[in-house]
Design an enzyme around this catalytic site. Structure first.
Site, PDB file in Angstrom:
ATOM      1  CB  CYS A 152      -1.004  -0.049   1.141  1.00 28.84           C
ATOM      2  SG  CYS A 152      -2.431   0.996   0.830  1.00 28.84           S
ATOM      3  CG  HIS A 198      -3.581  -3.386   4.177  1.00 27.35           C
ATOM      4  ND1 HIS A 198      -2.397  -2.898   4.676  1.00 27.35           N
ATOM      5  CD2 HIS A 198      -4.097  -2.396   3.406  1.00 27.35           C
ATOM      6  CE1 HIS A 198      -2.221  -1.653   4.246  1.00 27.35           C
ATOM      7  NE2 HIS A 198      -3.231  -1.321   3.463  1.00 27.35           N
TER       8      HIS A 198
HETATM    9  N1  GLN Z   1      -1.816   6.937   1.940  1.00 24.84           N
HETATM   10  C1  GLN Z   1      -1.961   5.999   0.836  1.00 24.84           C
HETATM   11  C2  GLN Z   1      -3.300   6.100   0.110  1.00 24.84           C
HETATM   12  O1  GLN Z   1      -4.298   6.489   0.692  1.00 24.84           O
HETATM   13  C3  GLN Z   1      -1.728   4.593   1.345  1.00 24.84           C
HETATM   14  C4  GLN Z   1      -2.764   4.133   2.328  1.00 24.84           C
HETATM   15  C5  GLN Z   1      -2.406   2.854   3.014  1.00 24.84           C
HETATM   16  O2  GLN Z   1      -1.247   2.480   3.110  1.00 24.84           O
HETATM   17  N2  GLN Z   1      -3.410   2.171   3.548  1.00 24.84           N
HETATM   18  O3  GLN Z   1      -3.377   5.763  -1.072  1.00 24.84           O
END
Ligand code: GLN
Length: 245
Positions: free
Chosen positions: A101, A199
């Site tokens: 992510c 995740h």
């Molecule tokens: N901040 C990034 C986004 O919103 C990654 C989010 C995350 O790692 N869950 O795309």
């Protein structure tokens, strides 16, 4: 033991978790625990190093892991990793990198900052991310590139980012349920660098992906006894059934 992996004489497989203080949403640390367990079950000795954002990244790891993060920690982590240089050196030496992510976006050439402004990434994978119109939130099911020989992926996503791949990266998987990169694909890989929006944690729900990373680092693996897989397979089954897959 008795594996005789070349290069591991006298030391364990080095797993390095990058910046648990900034990048570890939704239990992404589970990815580290699964790699450690699946290596040890095969008699491969393991050394685990947690590197906080005020510490140097050791350049001699075998598998580096990065998790998800909110926008501001993601920007701070990128700045520190660029200044440190250890991760880039390790990847250029051939180390495995698995990034989730925010971590996935960060290892690309560019990602969208808190206001959507382009931020320079680490340039370790030929992808570019920006901010999409809507957040991608929910369960993901995706079929992995057959070249990788990994069963269908199950995971959870929560991100604003959308990602496009350059010619130097291949899509990790094709989305059946969910958003992923935003163009029908999910994640990307090139060489021994692999990123995903999933995740779950991803390697807990997808032991085949964990074994792919271990194989890249340590060579061919022995299969595990079925009893060692029972819980993971049950979790996989439950999550896939929950989205009717
Ligand atoms: N901040 C990034 C986004 O919103 C990654 C989010 C995350 O790692 N869950 O795309």
């Amino acid at each position: 033991m008795g594996y005789g992996y070349p290069g591991y004489a006298g030391r364990g497989l080095r797993l390095v978790w990058i910046y648990p203080d900034l990048l570890s949403t939704y239990g992404d640390r589970g990815n580290l625990l699964v790699l450690e367990r699946r290596a040890r079950l095969r008699g491969i000795p393991v050394d685990v190093t947690l590197v906080n954002s005020d510490q140097r990244v050791p350049p001699d790891g075998d598998i580096y892991l990065m998790g998800g993060g909110e926008d501001l920690p993601q920007i701070l982590a990128t700045r520190r990793l660029r200044a440190d240089g250890g991760l880039g050196a390790a990847v250029h030496r051939g180390a495995v990198l698995f990034a989730v992510c925010a971590g996935y976006q960060m290892i690309g050439r560019e990602f969208g900052g808190a206001e959507g402004q382009p931020m320079e990434g680490l340039g370790l994978l030929d992808i570019r991310s920006g901010r999409g119109e809507r957040r991608g939130v929910g369960e993901v099911v995706a079929d992995v590139d057959p070249a990788l020989n990994v069963p269908r992926l199950t995971g959870f996503e929560n991100h604003q980012g959308v990602t496009s791949l350059g010619p130097g990266a291949k899509p990790l998987a094709r989305v059946l349920t969910g958003v992923g990169n935003g163009d029908g694909t999910e994640g990307a890989y090139a060489g021994r660098v692999l990123g995903t929006y999933l995740h779950g944690p991803a390697l807990v729900r997808n032991p085949g992906l964990a074994d792919l990373l271990l194989t890249w680092a340590a060579g061919p693996l022995q299969p595990l006894v079925p009893a060692a897989e029972e819980l993971a397979l049950r979790l996989r089954g439950e999550r896939l059934a929950a989205v009717g897959s």
